[in-house]
Design an enzyme around this catalytic site. Structure first.
Site, PDB file in Angstrom:
ATOM      1  N   ILE B  82       0.809  -1.228   0.000  1.00 21.66           N
ATOM      2  CA  ILE B  82       0.000   0.000   0.000  1.00 21.66           C
ATOM      3  C   ILE B  82       0.835   1.267   0.000  1.00 21.66           C
ATOM      4  O   ILE B  82       0.316   2.352  -0.184  1.00 21.66           O
ATOM      5  CB  ILE B  82      -1.012   0.032   1.182  1.00 21.66           C
ATOM      6  CG1 ILE B  82      -0.313  -0.231   2.510  1.00 21.66           C
ATOM      7  CG2 ILE B  82      -2.148  -0.944   0.966  1.00 21.66           C
ATOM      8  CD1 ILE B  82      -1.230  -0.063   3.714  1.00 21.66           C
ATOM      9  N   GLY B  85       8.199   3.999   1.454  1.00 22.61           N
ATOM     10  CA  GLY B  85       8.834   5.187   2.009  1.00 22.61           C
ATOM     11  C   GLY B  85      10.295   4.928   2.254  1.00 22.61           C
ATOM     12  O   GLY B  85      10.837   3.898   1.846  1.00 22.61           O
ATOM     13  N   GLY B  86      10.930   5.871   2.924  1.00 23.32           N
ATOM     14  CA  GLY B  86      12.352   5.765   3.187  1.00 23.32           C
ATOM     15  C   GLY B  86      12.664   4.505   3.971  1.00 23.32           C
ATOM     16  O   GLY B  86      13.665   3.835   3.742  1.00 23.32           O
ATOM     17  N   VAL B  90       5.367  -0.684   2.770  1.00 27.94           N
ATOM     18  CA  VAL B  90       4.287  -0.839   3.732  1.00 27.94           C
ATOM     19  C   VAL B  90       3.211  -1.728   3.116  1.00 27.94           C
ATOM     20  O   VAL B  90       2.786  -1.494   1.980  1.00 27.94           O
ATOM     21  CB  VAL B  90       3.657   0.527   4.094  1.00 27.94           C
ATOM     22  CG1 VAL B  90       2.643   0.345   5.217  1.00 27.94           C
ATOM     23  CG2 VAL B  90       4.724   1.522   4.482  1.00 27.94           C
ATOM     24  N   LYS B 105       5.235  -2.703   8.101  1.00 33.81           N
ATOM     25  CA  LYS B 105       6.330  -2.039   7.392  1.00 33.81           C
ATOM     26  C   LYS B 105       7.516  -2.960   7.384  1.00 33.81           C
ATOM     27  O   LYS B 105       7.881  -3.502   8.425  1.00 33.81           O
ATOM     28  CB  LYS B 105       6.718  -0.752   8.104  1.00 33.81           C
ATOM     29  CG  LYS B 105       5.604   0.229   8.084  1.00 33.81           C
ATOM     30  CD  LYS B 105       6.002   1.511   8.712  1.00 33.81           C
ATOM     31  CE  LYS B 105       4.729   2.343   8.803  1.00 33.81           C
ATOM     32  NZ  LYS B 105       5.024   3.719   9.110  1.00 33.81           N
ATOM     33  N   ASP B 194      11.286  13.307  11.851  1.00 34.63           N
ATOM     34  CA  ASP B 194      11.074  13.200  10.400  1.00 34.63           C
ATOM     35  C   ASP B 194       9.625  13.543  10.060  1.00 34.63           C
ATOM     36  O   ASP B 194       8.942  12.781   9.380  1.00 34.63           O
ATOM     37  CB  ASP B 194      11.454  11.795   9.913  1.00 34.63           C
ATOM     38  CG  ASP B 194      11.539  11.725   8.391  1.00 34.63           C
ATOM     39  OD1 ASP B 194      11.640  12.797   7.751  1.00 34.63           O
ATOM     40  OD2 ASP B 194      11.501  10.608   7.840  1.00 34.63           O
TER      41      ASP B 194
END
Lengths: 200, 570
Positions: B82, B85-86, B90, B105, B194
């Site tokens: 879905i 990211g970094g 996920v 994740k 972040d």
């Protein structure tokens, strides 16, 4: 995750319930359609990492669900075939809108070069003409939209709605062989459309 | 049989065999019709090209990474990719043990210091706060390190920002909510490090939830300690400079400033093509003023944003809660100054026209209309057009009735516009940053706020037609009716869940003094009555008056088509 067995029977059951005034039945139909839309959207977005980052599929689903519901609220589907036609058209329009939004001349995707190229080269040995840019996908959905009714219907049922060939045959009231013939003709027609789009 | 039909039959035979894993050659198929070999060969090639249309479950298969076990630690069934990211990918997954959907994740690269990651994850798992995505588990399966958290059905702010330009008041409202959640985390000793649009998820009601708390930064940091973490455009000067001793909760406040800048102007404060130049700007260049980019940003709001972006942490807001407070103030300051300016300019105009006397009479009336505070006075507020009160998307009427439950809200409504991706409140009673209790039109469907949240029916309200809509906020449930038919049942209202009861029912938007979610269209009659007036289907009253039912459900407020608001009972 295969389609639930006997989905068509289930659908007829829902339709009967809608006709006798059950509100829940509508929701069940919408859920099925959304599940298809979710899969197809993912398939379309898969090779476009920049879009995958921006476009939450769920957002598209939400829109589609509301639109579909509007249509269903206005029209009481008379037959499974009519319902599927409506649902597949909705799915296709959502996918075209989305692809245009992110790829088209006015789309934001066109101005975002920082994310690198949208097109990912096919893997080695992948000789298929599966659309991989959103531009290609738009062309694909539009080509389906422009097909003769008989072929479009079979693409709607088998590809957009994910029914099996026997289910589609029952739904359309034709023989399995006819479904196979139309499905074959539809794919050949799309193949030639897609190569025209790509190489012209 | 024509050649075409013949070819089609041969192709069907080929495909049937193909589906059973056998490949027939054109030569064998066309043994007695050699002239058809080439066309058949071409068609077979075309069908092979289109094989992606026939492969089963193409979409779901491709979203899974073959290197990840389908069932992690024998518990989490991976369903679908879905996001990315970094930190890594996920997945939507299903927790077989607790039988619920979760987000998993999976780290992009194996963490070199798993003990550190696990320690941090365990710490974060203790963080329970409505505005923060809860972490449930962290673990390892083979070479796969993963973190399990709540699955939020919705989108993230990065996506929403691409699609939707937020108004200043929407930005302020959203940031207040984020700052509040952040404050709680800061109080427990967590620093996010972040914060960026992609780490702010929006649930189906559009409420922001911070995700990747501590985790993202920790994971990035572990392989080589001391390296700067975060996403460059959102990084504070102390992060960019690697001054680790200066990194604290105020680093997050800086990132909120960048986020606020971006939401208000559509661009981040510092832009450079190469990272070195961007670092230099973050460290040394003052942030540009916002109003030259977007003149509609109120000065008071700009001021808050620029203070968050101060180079030295000591010059920023000391806490996120202080920031939330400043945001709240900025909006009400702006609201007041706008009204004052409006009244002032109207006054000047009237004076210029030589109507000084008239000015002193009309100005207060206009003041009331702008402030949407008309109580039961029929002389001001939105205009009456075609026998109904017209709401132009900027006006509302405060009923003066303090919200209570159980209550029944009823309204005859004729919307003239369906707004996309937002709710128009027909009756609202929120407190800024909290859900209220009210009745809304969300895109085209009926929805309701019940203090702890919002729920939706599937009922479409037609445009340019009169419809009767009722909401019964009852003891055990909330019921929504459309033209007397029950269309949705939702959770009951716990009015004590709110931090204050200092709010009233407002007709035409989400709540008193909250300049958003206005309704556009006509409202003919409104009735607010105590208790649960409707339990089953009913025929709506064409207009509202005190009636036989009033002994059981006393009417508290009526707005009738002549725009005469009436109070009865207390």
């Amino acid at each position: 995750m295969n389609e639930p067995v006997g989905h068509t029977t289930q659908l007829q059951h829902w339709l009967n319930r809608i006709q006798s005034g059950h509100a829940d039945a509508k929701n069940e139909i919408i859920e099925h359609t959304c599940e298809r839309l979710r899969r197809l959207t993912h398939q379309m977005m898969l090779r476009n990492p920049r879009v995958r980052r921006w476009a939450e599929t769920d957002d598209v689903l939400q829109n589609a669900m509301i639109r579909l519901h509007r249509s269903l609220a206005a029209v009481q589907p008379e037959s499974p075939q009519q319902f599927y036609g409506l649902a597949a058209t909705q799915i296709r329009r959502e996918l075209i809108d989305l692809a245009r939004h992110y790829y088209g001349a006015e789309g934001q995707g066109a101005n975002h070069h920082t994310d690198g190229e949208g097109r990912i080269l096919p893997e080695h040995g992948d000789a298929s003409v599966k659309p991989d840019t959103l531009d290609d996908w738009t062309a694909f959905h539009e080509a389906v939209e422009a097909m003769p009714d008989e072929q479009k219907q079979v693409v709607d049922l088998l590809w957009y709605e994910g029914l099996t060939q026997p289910e589609a045959a029952t739904m359309m009231g034709v023989s399995l062989k006819t479904v196979k013939r139309r499905w074959q003709a539809a794919r050949l027609a799309l193949r030639s459309q897609l190569s025209e789009h790509r190489f012209v | 049989m024509t050649d075409d039909q013949m070819l089609s039959d041969l192709l069907l035979r080929w495909e049937e065999a193909w589906e059973h894993g056998e490949e027939l050659s054109p030569e064998s198929l066309c043994a007695d019709r050699p002239e058809l070999r080439q066309p058949l060969r071409d068609r077979i090639a075309s069908l092979k090209d289109m094989a992606w249309m026939t492969s089963k479950d193409d979409s779901s298969q491709q979203t899974l990474d073959p290197s990840i076990p389908e069932l992690l630690v024998n518990r989490y069934r991976i369903e679908e990719l879905i996001g990315e990211g970094g930190f890594g990918r996920v997945y939507r997954a299903f927790d077989e043990e607790l039988q619920r959907k979760v987000a998993v994740k999976v780290a992009q690269r194996p963490a070199s210091d798993n003990d550190g990651l696990f320690h941090e994850a365990r710490r974060v798992a203790q963080l329970r706060q409505p505005g923060i995505v809860a972490v449930h588990d962290v673990g390892q399966d083979g070479g796969t390190t993963f973190i399990v958290s709540d699955l939020i059905e919705g989108s993230n702010l990065a996506d929403q920002m691409e699609r939707h330009r937020y108004s200043a008041s929407e930005v302020v409202r959203l940031l207040m909510s984020i700052a509040d959640s952040l404050h709680h985390a800061h109080e427990q000793g967590f620093v996010h490090r972040d914060i960026k649009p992609a780490n702010i998820l929006l649930d189906e009601q559009g409420r922001p939830l911070l995700t990747d708390f501590g985790i993202a930064a920790t994971v990035e940091e572990l392989p080589d300690k001391g390296a700067s973490t975060g996403t460059l455009p959102y990084m504070a000067p102390e992060q960019v400079a690697g001054e680790v001793q200066l990194i604290d909760h105020r680093t997050d406040i800086y990132a909120l400033g960048v986020l606020m800048f971006e939401m208000l102007t559509g661009q981040v404060p510092f832009q450079a093509r190469i990272p070195t130049a961007l670092r230099e700007q973050i460290l040394f260049r003052p942030p540009p003023p916002l109003r030259p980019i977007n003149a509609s940003i109120p000065e008071s709001v700009e001021k808050v944003c620029l203070r968050c972006l101060a180079k030295h942490p000591a010059d920023r807001y000391a806490t996120a809660s202080e920031l939330a407070h400043a945001l709240n103030q900025s909006l009400s300051e702006h609201h007041k100054s706008r009204i004052a300016t409006f009244v002032w300019s109207v006054g000047i105009l009237l004076l210029l026209a030589g109507l000084a006397l008239a000015g002193s009479v009309y100005v207060p009336a206009l003041f009331h209309q702008t402030q949407t505070d008309t109580t039961n006075d029929s002389s001001d507020g939105p205009p009456v057009i075609e026998g109904a009160v017209y709401f132009d998307g900027q006006t509302s009427i405060d009923t003066g009735v303090t919200r209570f439950a159980p209550v029944t809200l009823e309204v005859w409504v004729r919307p003239t516009e369906h707004k996309l991706k937002t709710c128009q409140f027909i009756i609202g009673s929120d407190i800024v940053t909290e859900y209220g209790m009210g009745l809304a039109l969300c895109e085209a469907i009926i929805g309701a706020e019940y203090v702890q949240g919002m729920f939706y029916s599937q009922q479409v309200v037609p445009l340019n037609e009169w419809s009767h809509i009722a909401a019964v906020f009852g003891e055990t449930e909330t019921r929504l009716y459309f033209n007397g038919t029950l269309v949705k049942t939702g959770p009951p209202t716990d009015i004590n869940a709110s931090t204050t009861d200092d709010t009233t029912f407002v007709i035409g938007n989400v709540g008193k003094g909250n300049p958003i979610n206005h309704f556009t269209g006509y409202i003919r009659d409104v009735r607010i009555s105590k208790g649960e007036r409707f339990y089953s289907e009913f025929v709506p009253d064409p207009s509202f008056a005190l009636d036989a039912n009033d002994g059981v459900n006393p009417t508290v407020y009526i707005l009738d088509r002549h725009h005469k608001a009436t109070f009865t009972h207390d």
